[in-house]
Design an enzyme around this catalytic site. Sequence first.
Site, short mmCIF file in Angstrom:
data_model
loop_
_atom_site.label_atom_id
_atom_site.label_comp_id
_atom_site.label_asym_id
_atom_site.label_seq_id
_atom_site.Cartn_x
_atom_site.Cartn_y
_atom_site.Cartn_z
N GLN A 133 -47.61 47.06 -4.44
CA GLN A 133 -47.73 48.52 -4.28
C GLN A 133 -49.11 48.94 -3.80
OE1 GLN A 133 -45.28 50.51 -4.32
NE2 GLN A 133 -43.72 49.22 -5.26
N ASP A 158 -50.58 40.91 -8.19
CA ASP A 158 -49.39 41.43 -7.53
C ASP A 158 -49.80 42.69 -6.76
OD1 ASP A 158 -47.12 42.82 -6.84
OD2 ASP A 158 -46.13 42.63 -8.79
N CYS A 160 -37.30 48.40 -12.35
CA CYS A 160 -37.53 46.96 -12.61
C CYS A 160 -38.78 46.74 -13.46
CB CYS A 160 -37.66 46.16 -11.31
SG CYS A 160 -36.24 46.24 -10.26
N LYS A 198 -42.51 46.52 2.21
CA LYS A 198 -43.07 47.74 1.63
C LYS A 198 -44.24 48.26 2.46
CE LYS A 198 -41.93 46.27 -3.07
NZ LYS A 198 -40.81 47.08 -3.52
N HIS A 203 -44.12 44.73 -13.06
CA HIS A 203 -42.76 44.70 -12.52
C HIS A 203 -42.13 43.40 -13.01
CE1 HIS A 203 -39.73 44.06 -9.34
NE2 HIS A 203 -39.88 45.32 -8.99
C1 PLP Z 1 -45.32 45.87 -8.19
C2 PLP Z 1 -44.16 45.12 -7.62
N1 PLP Z 1 -44.11 43.79 -7.76
C3 PLP Z 1 -43.11 43.06 -7.26
C4 PLP Z 1 -42.07 43.65 -6.58
C5 PLP Z 1 -40.98 42.80 -6.02
O1 PLP Z 1 -41.01 42.83 -4.64
P1 PLP Z 1 -39.86 42.12 -3.76
O2 PLP Z 1 -38.57 42.67 -4.28
O3 PLP Z 1 -40.17 42.54 -2.37
O4 PLP Z 1 -39.99 40.66 -3.98
C6 PLP Z 1 -42.06 45.03 -6.42
C7 PLP Z 1 -40.93 45.71 -5.75
O5 PLP Z 1 -40.61 46.82 -6.05
C8 PLP Z 1 -43.14 45.79 -6.95
O6 PLP Z 1 -43.17 47.11 -6.82
#
Ligand code: PLP
Length: 446
Positions: free
Chosen positions: A231, A228, A394, A254, A151
Amino acid sequence: MVDLVDMTSARRNRSSRAESSPVRSATGESALGETVRADFPILARRFGGQPLVYLDNAATAQKPQRVLDAIVDHYAAANSNVGRGYYRLSHLATDVYEQARETVRRAIGAEHPDEVVFVPGTTAAVNLLADTLGRDLVGGGDQVAVTGMEHNSNLLPWRRLCESVGAELVVVPADERGRVSAEDFAAALGPRVKLAAITHVSNVLGTVNPVRDMIAHAHRHDVPVVVDGAQAVPHRPVDVRDLDADFYVFSGHKVYGPMGIGVLYGRRDLLHRLEPYQVGGGTVKGVSTTEPVRYVPAPARLEAGTPHIAGAVGLAAAFDYLDELGWDTIREHDETLVLAAVDAVGAVPGVRVVGDPAADPNGIVSIVVDGIHPYDVGGHLDAHGIAVRSGVHCANTFVDTFGVVGTVRLSFGIYNTLAEVELVRDALRTVTPGTWTTEHPTERFL
Ligand SMILES: Cc1ncc(COP(=O)(O)O)c(C=O)c1O
């Protein structure tokens, strides 16, 4: 490479093979969705007379009444600042905040509560780490390793770090099914790699990375790993010690918790090495005009300013709620819905499932529809009361590898049902090209 989505191809007749059979899953039924729906007030909403079918859980999950109550109760009964007042209400707020930290510690299997830093979310956590850990470990000529499925929030902070210190970002590509193997990752770990940042689960395809093996490979090269987990945490029990993760980050919103709160887990020895990312109230032991500033240890040194106390309380309530439902039940439910969606939606003429979500289901099924822009598909589903995300999610560079303009992502949560999968299947049978397909066939925005 998966075929390019052909925006000009003749539309196949979707209704010719229409069946109205109920959707089934290889794993049978799951009662969880029906059981918990009433806990989520927003699911009672209707749009244009239709019930809301919320399938954008990978973007953010809805909140159970338990979490909403915890937030209101906190403000009604315990609100004051933490660690700053010598009076009972402030002691109470401090206790509540630290209890929330302990709940999160337990939920992710950390050893000590002081390894849990509350941050606004995943993006904030990765930026914090890039600016502290990254600047500490990575210099000119070094490398940072990431996967090809990151992401932007776990890609751009590392890319910017590399650009600013003269280091190189090494991207371990995903294969044609959207997987990164531990062996390919290991092969990228040359002597110049000083840090790795990898996603546990792809937010586009739901692919689950072999993070445990990847971390073991990295540790053989003394490379610390940031995971990260945005998900992963909503869908599977995560144990940071079992993974041997050095850092593990995720967002509360999430995982059925509030927005604006997230978690940065760091192994104690590494976390304590980090310089404060932001400085200010709550981070210092002593300040004088003549002596150097003395900072408190982590986690407080990394939580400058008034923290999101009610957010932490709400997140703890969310973890308690999930714990009561049981992670085995949640996993089975996830598997039931993903397998059913792959079969039912994937059988609609013109629809193609991207990647291999059935291999290790994690709540996400991404599809493309022949000749129809993902935004037109999203708009069509919305007209049926079905909320999904369409576009690049994203993760522009990852989506590029599939040669598609974007995908339509069905992302499931604990309250979704097989009946909703059926609604999606039936709605997809009548989707036709719209304005996006004709006017912006190859344009993408999100
Ligand atoms: C895999 C992953 N990393 C990072 C993020 C960013 O999360 P946040 O917008 O809550 O900071 C997301 C959000 O969709 C994500 O799916």
